[in-house]
Scaffold this active site. Structure first.
Site, PDB file in Angstrom:
ATOM      1  N   HIS A 190       0.815  -1.200  -0.058  1.00 61.64           N
ATOM      2  CA  HIS A 190       0.029   0.049  -0.186  1.00 61.64           C
ATOM      3  C   HIS A 190       0.894   1.318   0.028  1.00 61.64           C
ATOM      4  O   HIS A 190       0.331   2.228  -0.558  1.00 61.64           O
ATOM      5  CB  HIS A 190      -1.312   0.001   1.131  1.00 61.64           C
ATOM      6  CG  HIS A 190      -2.235  -1.026   0.594  1.00 61.64           C
ATOM      7  ND1 HIS A 190      -2.375  -2.157   1.022  1.00 61.64           N
ATOM      8  CD2 HIS A 190      -3.011  -0.696  -0.050  1.00 61.64           C
ATOM      9  CE1 HIS A 190      -3.186  -2.725   0.504  1.00 61.64           C
ATOM     10  NE2 HIS A 190      -3.763  -1.983  -0.356  1.00 61.64           N
ATOM     11  N   GLU A 432     -11.807 -10.383  -6.148  1.00 61.38           N
ATOM     12  CA  GLU A 432     -10.381 -10.624  -5.619  1.00 61.38           C
ATOM     13  C   GLU A 432      -9.860 -11.901  -5.031  1.00 61.38           C
ATOM     14  O   GLU A 432      -8.882 -12.314  -4.871  1.00 61.38           O
ATOM     15  CB  GLU A 432     -10.186  -9.586  -4.322  1.00 61.38           C
ATOM     16  CG  GLU A 432     -10.162  -8.282  -4.520  1.00 61.38           C
ATOM     17  CD  GLU A 432     -10.310  -7.423  -3.456  1.00 61.38           C
ATOM     18  OE1 GLU A 432      -9.214  -6.666  -3.194  1.00 61.38           O
ATOM     19  OE2 GLU A 432     -11.100  -7.540  -2.677  1.00 61.38           O
ATOM     20  N   ASP A 456      -5.028  -8.443  -5.082  1.00 64.30           N
ATOM     21  CA  ASP A 456      -5.274  -9.609  -4.083  1.00 64.30           C
ATOM     22  C   ASP A 456      -5.826 -10.918  -5.070  1.00 64.30           C
ATOM     23  O   ASP A 456      -5.261 -12.064  -4.716  1.00 64.30           O
ATOM     24  CB  ASP A 456      -6.359  -9.172  -3.370  1.00 64.30           C
ATOM     25  CG  ASP A 456      -6.412  -8.696  -2.014  1.00 64.30           C
ATOM     26  OD1 ASP A 456      -4.961  -8.949  -1.672  1.00 64.30           O
ATOM     27  OD2 ASP A 456      -6.821  -7.549  -1.656  1.00 64.30           O
ATOM     28  N   CYS A 503      -9.669  -2.526 -11.235  1.00 65.32           N
ATOM     29  CA  CYS A 503      -9.008  -1.541 -10.370  1.00 65.32           C
ATOM     30  C   CYS A 503      -7.636  -1.981  -9.744  1.00 65.32           C
ATOM     31  O   CYS A 503      -7.003  -1.335  -8.944  1.00 65.32           O
ATOM     32  CB  CYS A 503      -9.933  -0.834  -9.238  1.00 65.32           C
ATOM     33  SG  CYS A 503     -10.646  -2.139  -8.009  1.00 65.32           S
TER      34      CYS A 503
HETATM   35  C1  PEP Z   1      -6.606  -5.333  -5.172  1.00 59.32           C
HETATM   36  O1  PEP Z   1      -6.630  -6.115  -4.553  1.00 59.32           O
HETATM   37  O2  PEP Z   1      -6.414  -5.325  -6.474  1.00 59.32           O
HETATM   38  C2  PEP Z   1      -7.119  -3.867  -4.821  1.00 59.32           C
HETATM   39  C3  PEP Z   1      -7.519  -2.969  -5.675  1.00 59.32           C
HETATM   40  O3  PEP Z   1      -7.460  -3.671  -3.715  1.00 59.32           O
HETATM   41  P1  PEP Z   1      -6.187  -3.337  -2.613  1.00 59.32           P
HETATM   42  O4  PEP Z   1      -4.942  -3.273  -3.362  1.00 59.32           O
HETATM   43  O5  PEP Z   1      -6.409  -1.958  -1.950  1.00 59.32           O
HETATM   44  O6  PEP Z   1      -6.234  -4.524  -1.755  1.00 59.32           O
HETATM   45 MG    MG Z   2      -7.514  -5.829  -2.423  1.00 59.22          MG
END
Ligand code: PEP
Ligand code: MG
Length: 576
Positions: A190, A432, A456, A503
């Site tokens: 993150h 995911e 994920d 996303c």
């Molecule tokens: C993902 O898992 O691709 C996602 C967009 O969520 P995060 O990266 O916040 O887990």
């Molecule tokens: Mg995710």
């Protein structure tokens, strides 16, 4: 020639500056017998005074940058610090056990935290995390250990550290920090994602960089290649200054696509959206010509706080974003905490496998008051723009049904209160987990939209921890199993008559655009800086050719083979 350090390019750009080596100073607790009890008691008191002074300074700074309401958080901290019962208890420990101030303070704080953490009242329980935080600062001050302030670094600093947490990243002052380099972490950690939305160049997963540098050394960070050069030569300075200018010029050129749609050569239009982590990211996405928000990660609103944000606070944030997007879609994800994201004020249990554990919607369904507060804020904000609600980490339709029932409850409450909201608000899910991919068509019947979270999905399909640099070579979204899972999700969504976007970071991978377009993805949502490049890619593509590419790709047996086929295709369409 300078020393070249190799890592993973996590957020593009080229920066030339000075090293700032960030190390949390180690705390040494002297557990030997105290020599003079009066001196120990003085140390305790002096440490408390110093802590209060620092907290007051932070309060003042916060009031200036974020406003009085955020600054008020520190009033609560100071009240905790000045709790006389705690102070007396620590003094008693020093006297009765003949121990040092720091040893007694550590025990006192731990005992108090434990007591708070076991209370019924959720608010008081959450104060345990505050006390731990303040206690740490107090201990640093009692022992005379320096506390590093990341929000106040010298100009042109390149922060080098073992690891940077998302809250460390949030503290960085972007007027002075021009890049960061970390020893651990991957592209989808993150802090990397935050770096991209802040347009802050970053190289991660370099291994033992900290032992190679000292604060003040010259450094070049090429976060396109994923390298850092320590003590560069004159020649390297010249080369990278030119490369930096070239990069910035190309970035400008791509921005000219700002007002253009992402339409393929044969006239098929897809969405080019951006991911954001806070309302502060909106100007960046508008600058880069994103036509909506495919993912608003609301957990940063929860993380950069010392308690759960109130309905009002959340409403303000969501409303601000919805209004700034002027009717364009704003997909807001409910709190996705757990995994690598913790809340300072919420004790999350220590788990063997946090990414498989109590996270995201699992937490929210166990603590429905958190979800209901968020739903109410989202519904109220939906009267000010085009808000869509998205649920993370779904594995079963039970979760969708329970969430929808809670959403309905909130709608009825608001109706009874006479508060306006969008009665047709869409409730969609993130794809995911393989659990959703296998059963995509069935999920599509009860969801209003899908968005594929490849960060994920890749880790859960391949059983490869997304943040573990030891196995980062295995974490690859081009693995045919991941591509098959993506195709399953897209086909399932379309069979169920709903739209599907992506996303996860894969959406912004310029090498993957043709595959995803060929599979029929309806919208790409990515870091704002990737939007112009992906638009440009779509403009060079033809759907039929991309469909053929997908067929070929899915015949391959390894990620490497897929990459070769894609590289050859991309060369013919984009010329590189
Ligand atoms: C993902 O898992 O691709 C996602 C967009 O969520 P995060 O990266 O916040 O887990
Ligand atoms: Mg995710």
């Amino acid at each position: 020639m300078g020393k070249i350090i190799k890592g993973i390019p996590a957020s593009p750009g080229i920066s030339i500056g000075k090293v700032y080596l960030y190390k949390e100073n180690e705390l040494f607790i002297d557990t030997s017998e105290a020599k003079n009890l009066e001196i120990e008691k003085d140390k305790l008191l002096h440490g408390r005074d110093l802590t209060k002074e620092q907290l007051l300074r932070i309060r003042e700074k916060t009031a200036k940058s974020l406003g009085e309401d955020k600054a008020a958080i520190f009033d609560g901290h100071i009240t905790l610090l000045e709790d006389e019962d705690l102070f007396d208890e620590v003094v008693e420990l020093i006297e009765d056990e003949n121990i040092t101030a720091e040893y007694a303070l550590e025990q006192g704080i731990n005992g108090y935290c434990e007591m708070l953490a076991n209370l019924e009242d959720a608010y008081l329980r959450e104060r345990a995390a505050d006390l731990k935080d303040i206690g740490k600062r107090w201990l640093y001050n009692v022992t005379g250990t320096e506390i590093v302030d990341l929000s106040n670094l010298p100009k042109d600093s390149v922060v080098i550290t073992k690891d940077l947490t998302p809250s460390d990243t949030a503290q960085l002052d972007l007027n002075n920090v021009i890049a960061f380099v970390t020893e651990i972490g991957g592209k989808t950690a993150h802090s990397s994602i935050m770096a991209r939305s802040l347009e802050l160049p970053a190289v991660v997963g370099t291994g033992s960089v900290c032992s190679e540098v000292a604060t003040g050394m010259d450094i070049i960070v090429d976060a396109i290649e994923g390298i850092a050069i320590i003590n560069p030569s004159e020649e390297e300075f010249k080369t990278y200054t030119a490369k930096r200018e070239e990069y910035l010029a190309e970035k400008e050129l791509l921005k000219q696509l700002k007002d253009k749609d992402a339409v393929s050569k044969d006239g098929i239009k897809v969405g080019a959206w951006a991911n954001i982590g806070s309302p502060k990211d909106v100007p960046g996405l508008l600058r880069n010509g994103a036509q909506g928000i495919g993912l608003y990660r609301t957990e940063f609103l929860f993380m950069n706080n010392d308690r759960f944000p109130s309905e009002e606070e959340q409403f303000e944030a969501y409303k601000t974003v919805a209004e700034s997007l002027e009717g364009k879609p704003v997909t807001i994800r409910t709190m996705d905490i757990g995994g690598d994201k913790s809340l300072p004020y919420m004790e999350l249990p220590k788990e063997e496998n946090p990414f498989l554990g109590w996270r995201a919607l699992r937490v929210c369904l166990d603590r429905p008051e958190i979800l209901k507060t968020q739903f109410r804020a989202l519904l109220r904000a939906s009267a000010f723009g085009y808000i869509k609600i998205m649920l993370p980490m779904i594995i079963s339709l039970d979760e969708v049904r329970k969430s929808r029932a809670l959403l309905k409850e909130c709608m009825e409450e608001l109706k009874a209160e006479g508060v306006a909201f969008d009665e047709n608000i869409q409730l969609g899910i993130m794809v995911e987990t393989p659990a959703v991919c296998f059963r995509a068509a069935s999920f599509a019947k009860e969801c209003d939209f899908f968005s594929i979270g490849t960060n994920d999905l890749t880790q859960y399909t391949l059983a490869v921890d997304r943040g573990n640099e030891k196995i980062s070579h295995l974490y690859n979204s081009y693995n045919p199993a991941v591509l098959q899972a993506i195709k399953c999700a897209i086909d399932g969504a379309h069979a169920g008559g709903i739209t599907i976007s992506m996303c996860g970071e894969f959406a912004g991978d310029e090498n993957a655009t043709a595959i995803l377009f060929g599979m029929g993805l309806d919208a790409f949502s990515m870091s704002a800086i990737s939007v112009p490049r992906i638009k440009k890619n779509i403009m060079s593509l033809d759907k039929k050719e991309c469909e053929k590419l997908v067929e070929r790709v899915l015949e391959q047996t390894t990620a490497q083979e897929v990459l070769e086929v894609v590289a050859e295709f991309n060369k013919t369409v984009y010329g590189k």
